[in-house]
Scaffold this active site. Structure first.
Site, PDB file in Angstrom:
ATOM      1  N   ASP A  14      36.773  19.323  43.336  1.00 21.09           N
ATOM      2  CA  ASP A  14      38.222  19.199  43.923  1.00 21.09           C
ATOM      3  C   ASP A  14      38.129  19.153  45.568  1.00 21.09           C
ATOM      4  O   ASP A  14      38.914  18.314  45.866  1.00 21.09           O
ATOM      5  CB  ASP A  14      39.296  20.232  43.409  1.00 21.09           C
ATOM      6  N   ARG A  94      42.612  36.073  48.259  1.00 23.52           N
ATOM      7  CA  ARG A  94      43.621  35.101  48.946  1.00 23.52           C
ATOM      8  C   ARG A  94      44.254  35.389  50.215  1.00 23.52           C
ATOM      9  O   ARG A  94      44.079  34.572  51.145  1.00 23.52           O
ATOM     10  CB  ARG A  94      44.769  34.765  47.783  1.00 23.52           C
ATOM     11  N   SER A 174      36.744  27.405  34.144  1.00 18.93           N
ATOM     12  CA  SER A 174      37.001  27.483  35.653  1.00 18.93           C
ATOM     13  C   SER A 174      36.867  28.976  36.158  1.00 18.93           C
ATOM     14  O   SER A 174      37.363  29.925  35.387  1.00 18.93           O
ATOM     15  CB  SER A 174      38.579  27.110  35.952  1.00 18.93           C
TER      16      SER A 174
HETATM   17  N1  ARG Z   1      44.774  34.802  36.643  1.00 21.42           N
HETATM   18  C1  ARG Z   1      44.068  35.092  37.871  1.00 21.42           C
HETATM   19  C2  ARG Z   1      44.895  35.300  38.906  1.00 21.42           C
HETATM   20  O1  ARG Z   1      45.855  34.460  39.114  1.00 21.42           O
HETATM   21  C3  ARG Z   1      42.811  34.432  38.148  1.00 21.42           C
HETATM   22  C4  ARG Z   1      43.201  33.113  38.874  1.00 21.42           C
HETATM   23  C5  ARG Z   1      41.820  32.343  39.124  1.00 21.42           C
HETATM   24  N2  ARG Z   1      40.872  32.115  37.964  1.00 21.42           N
HETATM   25  C6  ARG Z   1      39.955  31.081  37.913  1.00 21.42           C
HETATM   26  N3  ARG Z   1      39.392  31.046  36.709  1.00 21.42           N
HETATM   27  N4  ARG Z   1      39.780  30.179  38.431  1.00 21.42           N
HETATM   28  O2  ARG Z   1      44.771  36.408  39.926  1.00 21.42           O
END
Ligand code: ARG
Length: 411
Positions: A14, A94, A174
């Site tokens: 992506d 993040r 993912s």
């Molecule tokens: N659900 C988790 C969160 O919101 C992880 C998100 C990313 N997960 C992934 N398999 N890319 O913090």
């Protein structure tokens, strides 16, 4: 000269397509920024790929130390864990990534920041809200949310532009991975009834395959931060990696969670976090020893709030800063050592000690040397139980209290 956009670049399909797409659709020059928070990807290869795919510049930032010191340990001190289950490896990284993107964007004079998140997850919210806090006027672009291509179409787009498409591994998971943990979703995992296939787990062995012989380890904390393992001083990164190894070998760290996303959906995610689960348990044990009951009770409320703040992308807010100050204050005397036993998928606290321990043996003991004045207990119970007794007499609600009353009045 074209305007510049700073793109959070992972090297995946992506974000590689995004480099091309941002250029084709809006004429932007893309500066690809790859932030290393401890995934196993080879950052120099990722950088090469960004340039090959069409970025005008590619930057790799090693943010591992900042991630451990300023985010992971801040969360550990707070005892942060989302819905009592997920230690938030993804969520915690993040805001740091957003901060670095913003710094680079300002340095490069970029007009916008772009990320590769889709419109269904939490991460788009975390990136964008953090950027809003750090550079309120910065434009934000989310190509993968905007372009409306299916996965197949994205692959076709990539092939059309000679963008290398990662070989399909057969299972479409993912995965997001960093120092604090791995997050895995999609594929068969979208069925909450389906047991995760063995291949999903990489860091933590199945408890059935763990060694029969338990392992012990001693974790030393200084003001709530782990500083040594088995008496050997270690920096945070080394300490976490060592714990991943020991705990993972003993089958500790697998998490299977149906969680409440910020964007309103429930999702099923598999996590691996051997070090996080171990450190959270050890830290909690040390707080049990060193915090007074009222401190511990109040801190629990802050833990809950702090966890939601991290999960919901509100790291760069005044509320989080204020709560961090409170958390740091609670950690003044959270120093000492915790002894952990790893055995067949379990991480059990079996010992704790601290120079600031509030555990008083002379008060707790049932043996010789007891200094607790048991005769005072009667007076304490008289007063503590007084409102209960009074209410039972005047407003009986339990069978036997009303019977007693009836008997009494009937005579
Ligand atoms: N659900 C988790 C969160 O919101 C992880 C998100 C990313 N997960 C992934 N398999 N890319 O913090």
């Amino acid at each position: 000269m074209s305007e510049k956009v700073v793109l959070a670049y992972s090297g995946g399909l992506d974000t590689s397509v995004a480099i091309r797409w941002l250029n084709e659709k809006y004429g932007y020059d893309v500066v690809a920024v790859t932030i290393d928070v401890g995934s196993e990807k080879d950052s120099s290869a990722v950088k090469e790929k960004a340039l090959q795919v069409g970025a005008v510049k590619a930057i790799v930032v090693d943010a591992k130390k900042a991630f451990v010191d300023d985010y992971i340990f801040a969360a550990l001190k707070a005892g942060a864990i989302y819905e009592n289950t997920y230690p938030m490896a993804t969520a915690l990284a993040r805001p740091l990534i957003a901060k670095i993107l913003t710094d680079v964007a300002l340095e490069e004079g970029a007009v916008a920041i772009a990320h590769g998140c889709t419109g269904k997850g939490n991460d788009q919210v975390r990136f964008e809200v953090a950027i809003n806090a750090l550079a309120p006027n910065m434009k934000i672009l989310a190509p993968a949310r905007e372009w409306g291509m299916t996965r197949e179409e994205t692959i076709q787009y990539a092939e059309r532009y000679g963008i290398p498409v990662p070989v399909k591994s057969g299972h479409a998971y993912s995965v997001d991975e960093n120092i604090w943990g791995r997050s895995v979703e999609c594929g068969i995992l979208e069925d909450p009834w389906a047991e995760p296939p063995a291949e999903v787990y990489i860091w933590a062995k199945s408890p059935t395959d763990a060694p029969d012989m338990p392992a012990y380890c001693e974790i030393t904390f200084e003001k709530g931060v782990p500083i040594a393992l088995d008496g050997k001083a270690m920096d945070g990164l080394e300490l976490i990696n060592t714990l991943h190894e020991i705990a993972g070998t003993h089958g500790v760290g697998r998490i299977d969670h149906v969680e409440n996303r910020l964007v309103g959906i429930k999702s099923r995610e598999i996590y691996e976090a051997p070090a996080a689960l171990t450190l959270l348990a050890a830290h909690q044990a040390l707080e049990d020893l060193t915090l007074a009951k009222d401190q511990a009770r109040f801190k629990l409320k802050v833990t809950q709030e702090f966890s939601d703040i991290i999960y919901n992308g509100l790291w760069f807010t005044a509320n989080r800063v204020d709560l961090s100050a409170y958390v740091d204050s609670t950690q003044r005397l959270v120093s000492g050592t915790v002894r952990i036993k790893f055995s067949k998928g379990n991480c059990i606290v079996v010992g704790r000690r601290s120079p600031h321990s509030l555990y008083a043996h002379n008060l707790a003991t049932y043996e010789k040397g007891d200094q607790f004045d048991q005769s005072s207990a009667a007076g304490f119970i008289y007063i503590f139980g007084l409102p209960v007794k009074t209410q039972a007499q005047l407003q009986p609600i339990f069978d036997n209290t009303s019977e007693k009353k009836d008997e009494g009045s009937g005579k």
